[in-house]
Write a protein that holds these residues in place. Structure first.
Motif, mmCIF file in Angstrom:
data_model
loop_
_atom_site.group_PDB
_atom_site.id
_atom_site.type_symbol
_atom_site.label_atom_id
_atom_site.label_comp_id
_atom_site.label_asym_id
_atom_site.label_seq_id
_atom_site.Cartn_x
_atom_site.Cartn_y
_atom_site.Cartn_z
ATOM 1 N N LEU A 126 -22.242 11.346 -7.927
ATOM 2 C CA LEU A 126 -22.496 12.574 -8.676
ATOM 3 C C LEU A 126 -21.732 12.653 -10.004
ATOM 4 C CD1 LEU A 126 -22.375 15.035 -5.667
ATOM 5 C CD2 LEU A 126 -24.387 14.065 -6.783
ATOM 6 N N GLY A 127 -20.753 11.785 -10.178
ATOM 7 C CA GLY A 127 -19.982 11.788 -11.417
ATOM 8 C C GLY A 127 -19.072 12.976 -11.577
ATOM 9 N N VAL A 128 -18.620 13.563 -10.450
ATOM 10 C CA VAL A 128 -17.725 14.723 -10.488
ATOM 11 C C VAL A 128 -16.347 14.252 -10.066
ATOM 12 C CG1 VAL A 128 -17.222 16.975 -9.502
ATOM 13 C CG2 VAL A 128 -19.594 16.306 -9.932
ATOM 14 N N ASP A 129 -15.372 14.409 -10.965
ATOM 15 C CA ASP A 129 -14.005 14.004 -10.640
ATOM 16 C C ASP A 129 -13.303 15.178 -9.973
ATOM 17 O OD1 ASP A 129 -11.861 12.287 -10.492
ATOM 18 O OD2 ASP A 129 -11.076 12.873 -12.452
ATOM 19 N N LEU A 130 -13.033 15.044 -8.685
ATOM 20 C CA LEU A 130 -12.387 16.117 -7.939
ATOM 21 C C LEU A 130 -10.898 16.155 -8.251
ATOM 22 C CD1 LEU A 130 -14.222 15.476 -4.582
ATOM 23 C CD2 LEU A 130 -14.632 17.326 -6.181
ATOM 24 N N PRO A 131 -10.274 17.346 -8.110
ATOM 25 C CA PRO A 131 -8.844 17.467 -8.429
ATOM 26 C C PRO A 131 -7.984 16.641 -7.503
ATOM 27 C CG PRO A 131 -9.691 19.530 -7.495
ATOM 28 C CD PRO A 131 -10.841 18.592 -7.649
ATOM 29 N N ARG B 131 -17.361 11.225 -6.813
ATOM 30 C CA ARG B 131 -16.931 10.502 -8.011
ATOM 31 C C ARG B 131 -17.970 9.515 -8.519
ATOM 32 N NH1 ARG B 131 -10.643 9.540 -6.476
ATOM 33 N NH2 ARG B 131 -9.966 11.622 -7.057
ATOM 34 N N HIS B 132 -18.551 8.710 -7.627
ATOM 35 C CA HIS B 132 -19.391 7.613 -8.071
ATOM 36 C C HIS B 132 -20.891 7.917 -8.060
ATOM 37 C CE1 HIS B 132 -15.937 5.047 -8.405
ATOM 38 N NE2 HIS B 132 -15.559 5.406 -7.183
ATOM 39 N N GLY C 54 -12.585 10.348 2.478
ATOM 40 C CA GLY C 54 -12.810 9.250 1.535
ATOM 41 C C GLY C 54 -14.267 9.128 1.138
ATOM 42 N N ALA C 55 -15.160 9.256 2.108
ATOM 43 C CA ALA C 55 -16.591 9.165 1.813
ATOM 44 C C ALA C 55 -17.034 10.305 0.891
ATOM 45 C CB ALA C 55 -17.393 9.182 3.113
ATOM 46 N N ILE C 56 -16.551 11.505 1.169
ATOM 47 C CA ILE C 56 -16.905 12.655 0.320
ATOM 48 C C ILE C 56 -16.392 12.439 -1.100
ATOM 49 C CG2 ILE C 56 -16.451 15.118 -0.082
ATOM 50 C CD1 ILE C 56 -16.408 15.412 3.007
ATOM 51 N N THR C 57 -15.167 11.952 -1.230
ATOM 52 C CA THR C 57 -14.586 11.699 -2.548
ATOM 53 C C THR C 57 -15.389 10.643 -3.304
ATOM 54 O OG1 THR C 57 -12.404 12.297 -1.709
ATOM 55 C CG2 THR C 57 -12.476 11.046 -3.762
#
Length: 167
Positions: free
Chosen positions: A162-167, A159-160, A152-155
């Motif tokens: 780095l602004g990278v939406d992971l699959p 997302r918030h 959860g922390a990595i996600t």
């Protein structure tokens, strides 16, 4: 006894050196990753951070070995069986095999089957933590909680921050 300590220190020194070499190789390979004008940090940022952390940890193990401090032993260790422990040679290979299969499965789940990153990472981290802890109900509970929290922390960071939406 002194000869055994020397052997442990040599093993720690070899292990630390190997970790530094792997980290240096990873760091060198990040030079091949191109940065696009749209990336704030660049695609090589996290691989460089991981490689740098590997190098620092390897240097710490190497310095500890050179200063006479050794890493703690467990019943199942990478370079043999801890003194006084039953012969765990088979267990060592079983653990290495299980972790390899788990890691390959995780890679296939994310890369080929495109499963959800958060769920896949939580399951992977929980199972890895359970395998590495040696088993038991308490270890399973801790592994599930820690794996879920870490995934959860990595996600959230991706997302918030780095602004990278992971699959």
């Amino acid at each position: 006894m002194e000869d055994e300590r020397g052997a442990r220190r040599r093993r720690d020194a070899v292990f630390g050196t190997a970790i530094v070499a792997v980290g240096a190789a990873f760091l060198h390979q990040t030079g091949r990753i191109r940065k696009t004008p749209f990336d704030i940090l660049g695609a090589a940022y996290f691989p460089r951070v991981v490689a740098s952390v590997l190098i620092v940890l390897g240097v710490l193990v190497l310095l500890g070995a050179l200063l006479g401090r050794r890493t703690r032993d467990s019943d199942i260790v990478m370079f043999g069986v801890a003194p006084g422990a039953p012969d765990a040679g088979g267990a060592r290979w079983a653990l290495a095999g299980a972790m390899s299969i788990l890691t390959i499965g995780y890679t296939v789940a994310i890369g080929v089957h495109r499963l959800d990153f958060l769920l896949s990472s939580a399951v992977y981290l929980a199972l890895a933590g359970f395998l590495l802890s040696g088993g038991g109900r308490r270890a399973a509970l801790r592994a599930v909680v820690a794996g879920t929290m870490l995934a959860g922390a990595i996600t959230l960071i991706f997302r918030h921050v780095l602004g990278v939406d992971l699959p």
